[in-house]
Write a protein that holds these residues in place. Structure first.
Motif, mmCIF file in Angstrom:
data_model
loop_
_atom_site.group_PDB
_atom_site.id
_atom_site.type_symbol
_atom_site.label_atom_id
_atom_site.label_comp_id
_atom_site.label_asym_id
_atom_site.label_seq_id
_atom_site.Cartn_x
_atom_site.Cartn_y
_atom_site.Cartn_z
ATOM 1 N N VAL A 173 0.840 -1.188 0.000
ATOM 2 C CA VAL A 173 0.000 0.000 0.000
ATOM 3 C C VAL A 173 0.880 1.244 0.000
ATOM 4 C CG1 VAL A 173 -1.771 1.308 1.220
ATOM 5 C CG2 VAL A 173 -1.841 -1.194 1.235
ATOM 6 N N ASN A 174 0.625 2.149 -0.942
ATOM 7 C CA ASN A 174 1.266 3.463 -0.985
ATOM 8 C C ASN A 174 0.208 4.525 -0.713
ATOM 9 O OD1 ASN A 174 4.215 3.106 -2.222
ATOM 10 N ND2 ASN A 174 2.836 1.683 -3.263
ATOM 11 N N ASN A 175 0.500 5.423 0.201
ATOM 12 C CA ASN A 175 -0.484 6.432 0.565
ATOM 13 C C ASN A 175 0.207 7.784 0.748
ATOM 14 O OD1 ASN A 175 -3.344 6.930 1.339
ATOM 15 N ND2 ASN A 175 -2.394 7.609 3.239
ATOM 16 N N TYR A 176 -0.308 8.802 0.045
ATOM 17 C CA TYR A 176 0.237 10.162 0.130
ATOM 18 C C TYR A 176 -0.867 11.110 0.557
ATOM 19 C CZ TYR A 176 1.836 14.768 -1.317
ATOM 20 O OH TYR A 176 2.151 16.104 -1.334
ATOM 21 N N VAL A 177 -0.575 11.983 1.518
ATOM 22 C CA VAL A 177 -1.556 12.922 2.050
ATOM 23 C C VAL A 177 -0.948 14.323 2.085
ATOM 24 C CG1 VAL A 177 -3.001 13.536 4.026
ATOM 25 C CG2 VAL A 177 -2.620 11.137 3.469
ATOM 26 N N ALA A 178 -1.742 15.328 1.689
ATOM 27 C CA ALA A 178 -1.332 16.732 1.773
ATOM 28 C C ALA A 178 -2.501 17.538 2.328
ATOM 29 C CB ALA A 178 -0.913 17.268 0.409
ATOM 30 N N LYS A 179 -2.202 18.458 3.251
ATOM 31 C CA LYS A 179 -3.232 19.286 3.871
ATOM 32 C C LYS A 179 -2.761 20.729 3.961
ATOM 33 C CE LYS A 179 -5.155 15.653 6.854
ATOM 34 N NZ LYS A 179 -5.498 15.293 8.265
ATOM 35 N N ALA A 180 -3.726 21.647 3.886
ATOM 36 C CA ALA A 180 -3.469 23.075 4.079
ATOM 37 C C ALA A 180 -4.613 23.652 4.892
ATOM 38 C CB ALA A 180 -3.337 23.796 2.746
ATOM 39 N N LYS A 181 -4.269 24.548 5.817
ATOM 40 C CA LYS A 181 -5.284 25.134 6.690
ATOM 41 C C LYS A 181 -4.974 26.603 6.931
ATOM 42 C CE LYS A 181 -7.520 24.423 11.192
ATOM 43 N NZ LYS A 181 -7.549 23.581 12.416
ATOM 44 N N ILE A 182 -6.002 27.442 6.817
ATOM 45 C CA ILE A 182 -5.871 28.883 7.033
ATOM 46 C C ILE A 182 -6.907 29.310 8.073
ATOM 47 C CG2 ILE A 182 -5.979 31.163 5.970
ATOM 48 C CD1 ILE A 182 -5.278 29.888 3.312
ATOM 49 N N THR A 183 -6.454 30.066 9.045
ATOM 50 C CA THR A 183 -7.343 30.578 10.095
ATOM 51 C C THR A 183 -7.176 32.089 10.193
ATOM 52 O OG1 THR A 183 -7.083 28.519 11.336
ATOM 53 C CG2 THR A 183 -8.017 30.381 12.514
ATOM 54 N N TYR A 184 -8.299 32.810 10.197
ATOM 55 C CA TYR A 184 -8.283 34.275 10.277
ATOM 56 C C TYR A 184 -9.177 34.718 11.433
ATOM 57 C CZ TYR A 184 -9.221 39.159 9.046
ATOM 58 O OH TYR A 184 -9.360 40.523 9.079
ATOM 59 N N ASN A 185 -8.593 35.479 12.384
ATOM 60 C CA ASN A 185 -9.335 35.935 13.560
ATOM 61 C C ASN A 185 -8.970 37.367 13.943
ATOM 62 O OD1 ASN A 185 -10.836 33.513 14.308
ATOM 63 N ND2 ASN A 185 -8.829 32.621 14.717
ATOM 64 N N GLN A 186 -8.685 38.218 12.978
ATOM 65 C CA GLN A 186 -8.251 39.569 13.313
ATOM 66 C C GLN A 186 -9.377 40.376 13.955
ATOM 67 O OE1 GLN A 186 -7.032 41.991 10.012
ATOM 68 N NE2 GLN A 186 -6.013 43.507 11.304
ATOM 69 N N LEU A 187 -10.577 40.269 13.401
ATOM 70 C CA LEU A 187 -11.698 41.051 13.890
ATOM 71 C C LEU A 187 -12.577 40.195 14.790
ATOM 72 C CD1 LEU A 187 -12.699 42.804 10.543
ATOM 73 C CD2 LEU A 187 -11.167 43.666 12.325
ATOM 74 N N SER A 188 -13.086 40.784 15.860
ATOM 75 C CA SER A 188 -13.974 40.059 16.751
ATOM 76 C C SER A 188 -15.332 39.794 16.098
ATOM 77 C CB SER A 188 -14.176 40.851 18.045
ATOM 78 O OG SER A 188 -14.715 42.137 17.765
ATOM 79 N N SER A 189 -15.657 40.543 15.066
ATOM 80 C CA SER A 189 -16.948 40.391 14.398
ATOM 81 C C SER A 189 -16.865 39.611 13.093
ATOM 82 C CB SER A 189 -17.547 41.770 14.096
ATOM 83 O OG SER A 189 -16.666 42.523 13.254
#
Length: 310
Positions: A173-189
């Motif tokens: 079994v060959n398995n390749y995984v790639a992930k990307a994640k972006i989080t934005y919390n500058q404004l409280s609203s």
């Protein structure tokens, strides 16, 4: 060093064994925010409580039987990890390499009937399981906009043995995984979180070869346009590709919340806005492709009131 005194209920076999299980771990601090870690060791296991009962066990349509005494296995593992954590520019990353070799004195014999029922039996037969894996991660935090971006990637090469329809089979079994994640919390609203993952793999044996890939999109978004009023949007999108079969499923949910000063919240949820009626996934193993289908609730509106007495 570990000492085992093993006695099973049915066979009444008693074995006194003295085993040496060495483990080593090294941690080295390097200049310029680098760190190196290495660990290695040998582990032995002697089955589990489920093997004390030797009669067939029915699980859904499948039957499992363990007629042999407590199974044994020996595992050797070595892992190297390089870390980089720089608090000055808010960058954190690591790279991990792992090798595992497992030697077993038992194997699961699998028999597949015409109606799809699967029968498993634990038989005495020496076999091995080898795996090599790589995992990498890097993340960056942006203080001025209170946001974070992260990337992950991994690769696994697995070699196993199986006994299917009384035929000894080697699996790769060959398995390749790639992930990307972006989080934005500058404004409280206002804020959002988006994650994308991609999986690509191949399972190859003497019986067949299965190629597959999967993509997932996850988006969570919230906005507070005016005081005491909030909106949350949740979007999930799945894409499955197995051989010539492709399934894609988008899911969209919306939530509105109204805050009261008297610690009472009112919520209105609109679930499954796209009104998907089913969700189907394809799984695979060394012998067959399994199709799992789920019937979903139709699009619906929910109203709720939350109380806080603190």
């Amino acid at each position: 060093m570990q000492y085992y005194n093993i006695k099973t209920l049915e066979y009444q076999n008693k074995g006194n064994n003295l085993f040496f299980e060495p483990h080593i771990r090294t941690n080295l601090k390097l200049p310029n925010f680098w760190e190196w870690q290495m660990s290695s060791g040998i582990n032995r296991t002697f089955g589990n409580v489920n093997q004390i009962y030797n009669n067939p066990i029915l699980n859904a349509l499948n039957v499992t039987k363990m007629p042999i005494d407590l199974s044994r296995q020996k595992e050797f593992q070595i892992e190297n990890q390089w870390k980089y954590n720089n608090p000055l520019n808010s960058i954190a990353s690591y790279i991990t390499l792992n090798y595992t070799n497992t030697q077993k004195d038992y194997i699961y014999s699998e028999t597949i009937l015409d109606n799809g029922q699967r029968s498993f039996e634990l038989l005495p037969m020496k076999n091995r399981r080898n795996s090599i894996s790589f995992l990498g991660n890097v993340s960056k935090y942006y203080q001025n906009i209170r946001s974070n971006i992260q990337f992950n990637t991994g690769y696994t090469l697995l070699n196993t043995n199986s006994l299917i329809q009384n035929q000894f089979i080697e699996n790769k079994v060959n398995n390749y995984v790639a992930k990307a994640k972006i989080t934005y919390n500058q404004l409280s609203s206002l804020g959002f979180e988006y994650e994308y993952s991609f999986t690509l793999g191949t399972s190859k044996s003497m019986l067949n070869q299965v190629d597959f890939n999967q993509q997932n999109h996850f988006l969570n978004f919230y906005v507070i346009p005016i005081e005491k009023h909030a909106f949350h949007v949740n979007l999930d999108y799945y894409i499955f590709n197995y051989q010539d079969n492709q399934n894609s499923y988008p899911f969209l949910n919306l939530l509105y919340r109204f805050y009261r000063k008297k610690k009472i919240d009112f919520e209105i949820k609109w679930n499954n806005i796209i009104n998907n009626r089913d969700f189907t996934r394809l799984y695979f193993d060394q012998a067959q492709i399994i199709k799992s289908s789920y019937q979903l609730r139709p699009s619906q509106l929910l109203f709720s009131i939350k109380f806080n007495f603190r």
